[in-house]
Design an enzyme around this catalytic site. Sequence first.
Site, mmCIF file in Angstrom:
data_model
loop_
_atom_site.group_PDB
_atom_site.id
_atom_site.type_symbol
_atom_site.label_atom_id
_atom_site.label_comp_id
_atom_site.label_asym_id
_atom_site.label_seq_id
_atom_site.Cartn_x
_atom_site.Cartn_y
_atom_site.Cartn_z
ATOM 1 N N ASP A 9 0.870 -1.178 0.000
ATOM 2 C CA ASP A 9 0.000 0.000 0.000
ATOM 3 C C ASP A 9 0.908 1.230 0.000
ATOM 4 O O ASP A 9 1.668 1.425 0.960
ATOM 5 C CB ASP A 9 -0.880 -0.046 1.254
ATOM 6 C CG ASP A 9 -1.859 1.112 1.332
ATOM 7 O OD1 ASP A 9 -1.639 2.145 0.666
ATOM 8 O OD2 ASP A 9 -2.847 0.989 2.092
ATOM 9 N N SER A 57 -3.096 14.252 -14.095
ATOM 10 C CA SER A 57 -4.414 14.286 -14.735
ATOM 11 C C SER A 57 -4.696 15.667 -15.312
ATOM 12 O O SER A 57 -4.219 16.683 -14.777
ATOM 13 C CB SER A 57 -5.499 13.964 -13.707
ATOM 14 O OG SER A 57 -6.786 14.235 -14.241
ATOM 15 N N TYR A 89 -8.778 15.491 -5.726
ATOM 16 C CA TYR A 89 -7.993 14.830 -6.796
ATOM 17 C C TYR A 89 -7.139 15.849 -7.546
ATOM 18 O O TYR A 89 -5.942 15.627 -7.784
ATOM 19 C CB TYR A 89 -8.980 14.130 -7.731
ATOM 20 C CG TYR A 89 -8.399 13.306 -8.847
ATOM 21 C CD1 TYR A 89 -7.878 12.039 -8.616
ATOM 22 C CD2 TYR A 89 -8.413 13.779 -10.162
ATOM 23 C CE1 TYR A 89 -7.373 11.263 -9.663
ATOM 24 C CE2 TYR A 89 -7.926 13.020 -11.209
ATOM 25 C CZ TYR A 89 -7.402 11.762 -10.952
ATOM 26 O OH TYR A 89 -6.918 11.008 -11.998
ATOM 27 N N LYS A 139 -3.026 15.937 -7.643
ATOM 28 C CA LYS A 139 -2.300 15.835 -8.915
ATOM 29 C C LYS A 139 -1.563 17.147 -9.230
ATOM 30 O O LYS A 139 -0.484 17.138 -9.823
ATOM 31 C CB LYS A 139 -3.256 15.481 -10.047
ATOM 32 C CG LYS A 139 -3.959 14.130 -9.885
ATOM 33 C CD LYS A 139 -3.005 12.968 -9.961
ATOM 34 C CE LYS A 139 -3.730 11.649 -10.198
ATOM 35 N NZ LYS A 139 -2.816 10.501 -10.228
HETATM 36 P P1 NDP Z 1 -7.191 1.928 -12.119
HETATM 37 O O1 NDP Z 1 -8.278 2.137 -11.133
HETATM 38 O O2 NDP Z 1 -7.366 0.972 -13.237
HETATM 39 O O3 NDP Z 1 -5.841 1.536 -11.336
HETATM 40 C C1 NDP Z 1 -5.465 2.196 -10.167
HETATM 41 C C2 NDP Z 1 -4.220 1.513 -9.632
HETATM 42 O O4 NDP Z 1 -3.788 2.180 -8.437
HETATM 43 C C3 NDP Z 1 -4.451 0.049 -9.275
HETATM 44 O O5 NDP Z 1 -3.362 -0.687 -9.754
HETATM 45 C C4 NDP Z 1 -4.480 0.051 -7.749
HETATM 46 O O6 NDP Z 1 -3.977 -1.145 -7.175
HETATM 47 C C5 NDP Z 1 -3.511 1.195 -7.459
HETATM 48 N N1 NDP Z 1 -3.740 1.718 -6.117
HETATM 49 C C6 NDP Z 1 -4.859 2.317 -5.647
HETATM 50 N N2 NDP Z 1 -4.707 2.613 -4.345
HETATM 51 C C7 NDP Z 1 -3.466 2.183 -3.983
HETATM 52 C C8 NDP Z 1 -2.731 2.190 -2.777
HETATM 53 N N3 NDP Z 1 -3.221 2.707 -1.648
HETATM 54 N N4 NDP Z 1 -1.476 1.676 -2.781
HETATM 55 C C9 NDP Z 1 -0.966 1.154 -3.899
HETATM 56 N N5 NDP Z 1 -1.609 1.112 -5.085
HETATM 57 C C10 NDP Z 1 -2.853 1.626 -5.111
HETATM 58 O O7 NDP Z 1 -6.846 3.397 -12.676
HETATM 59 P P2 NDP Z 1 -6.219 3.907 -14.054
HETATM 60 O O8 NDP Z 1 -5.325 2.873 -14.620
HETATM 61 O O9 NDP Z 1 -7.279 4.491 -14.854
HETATM 62 O O10 NDP Z 1 -5.342 5.140 -13.497
HETATM 63 C C11 NDP Z 1 -3.939 5.102 -13.356
HETATM 64 C C12 NDP Z 1 -3.474 6.507 -13.040
HETATM 65 O O11 NDP Z 1 -3.866 7.383 -14.100
HETATM 66 C C13 NDP Z 1 -4.054 7.095 -11.766
HETATM 67 O O12 NDP Z 1 -3.052 7.814 -11.075
HETATM 68 C C14 NDP Z 1 -5.140 8.020 -12.258
HETATM 69 O O13 NDP Z 1 -5.371 9.070 -11.360
HETATM 70 C C15 NDP Z 1 -4.539 8.509 -13.567
HETATM 71 N N6 NDP Z 1 -5.506 9.000 -14.525
HETATM 72 C C16 NDP Z 1 -6.471 8.171 -15.035
HETATM 73 C C17 NDP Z 1 -7.390 8.668 -15.957
HETATM 74 C C18 NDP Z 1 -8.460 7.817 -16.558
HETATM 75 O O14 NDP Z 1 -9.328 8.372 -17.252
HETATM 76 N N7 NDP Z 1 -8.463 6.507 -16.374
HETATM 77 C C19 NDP Z 1 -7.349 10.070 -16.369
HETATM 78 C C20 NDP Z 1 -6.289 10.833 -15.785
HETATM 79 C C21 NDP Z 1 -5.411 10.303 -14.902
HETATM 80 P P3 NDP Z 1 -4.961 -2.431 -6.844
HETATM 81 O O15 NDP Z 1 -6.000 -2.438 -7.916
HETATM 82 O O16 NDP Z 1 -4.026 -3.605 -6.890
HETATM 83 O O17 NDP Z 1 -5.518 -2.213 -5.469
#
Ligand code: NDP
Length: 253
Positions: free
Chosen positions: A73, A151, A164, A168
């Site tokens: 985490d 973002s 958020y 960011k």
């Molecule tokens: P997902 O929800 O698909 O993935 C999020 C990831 O973050 C997962 O791998 C999750 O791990 C991990 N995570 C969440 N909380 C924790 C924690 N406390 N410790 C460690 N890992 C954590 O999101 P996206 O792939 O869409 O997003 C990836 C990044 O891109 C993010 O930073 C998001 O803010 C950014 N982003 C996304 C956009 C979009 O439209 N999708 C737009 C702009 C930015 P697990 O699942 O194993 O718990």
Amino acid sequence: MNQATTQQQSSRQTAKRALVTGGSGGIGAAICRQLAASGHAVLIHANRQLDRAEALAAEIVAAGGAASALSFDVTDADATRAALEAELAHGAIQIVVNNAGIHADAVFPGMSATQWHSVIDVSLNGFFNVTQPLLMPMIRTRWGRIINISSVAAITGNRGQVNYSAAKGALHSATKSLALELASRKITVNAVAPGIIDTDMSEGSFDADAIKKMVPMQRAGRPEEVADLVGFLASDNAAYISGQIISINGAMI
Ligand code: NDP
């Protein structure tokens, strides 16, 4: 310099160890595949979905790449440091992609303290917890790439995302300051600011009509498109790009 020398330099890419936080998620998985295809040994990080990171590592290894999975985490500083120190025992990690992120949206008058702190904790404190322990070993190698996934919300603001966009946006400022600190060590630090990308995180937030109205290119971006940009920033060819916030958003801004 003749053309042959230039071409030789532009195609040279030495394999490195790369950590991608949130590699179990949509964008993170695409970044892991991209870095592995470029020849890097990828540490695929997960939090709760270690099974997804393990499956991706197996897929990459089956395709001839190098990858392994790990979980912690990023908001837990001690657990993060312990996991990273175990990895650093095998050598420096020279590419880090701070991609783990969550959102917990609410208009500000109705936003709970938990919603505020949890989002800041993952994106901003997670950046510190992950990046800081990796730095001295990276600095000693005189080569590094730190790429922070932020973002469009940090640039334009977004209703319901004060937490958020603040997290960011702080990552943008941290990117610029850290780039200045590390420039003389040949370590670049950049942020990639995606718009709407087709993953679990965006699913449910925007329907096709909303995307058509918000995005001039009238579609969501694909995780692979973000990964290609990250892959370039991680390459030798991007050695002179640092301290930048690079948008990828279908012309939203
Ligand atoms: P997902 O929800 O698909 O993935 C999020 C990831 O973050 C997962 O791998 C999750 O791990 C991990 N995570 C969440 N909380 C924790 C924690 N406390 N410790 C460690 N890992 C954590 O999101 P996206 O792939 O869409 O997003 C990836 C990044 O891109 C993010 O930073 C998001 O803010 C950014 N982003 C996304 C956009 C979009 O439209 N999708 C737009 C702009 C930015 P697990 O699942 O194993 O718990």
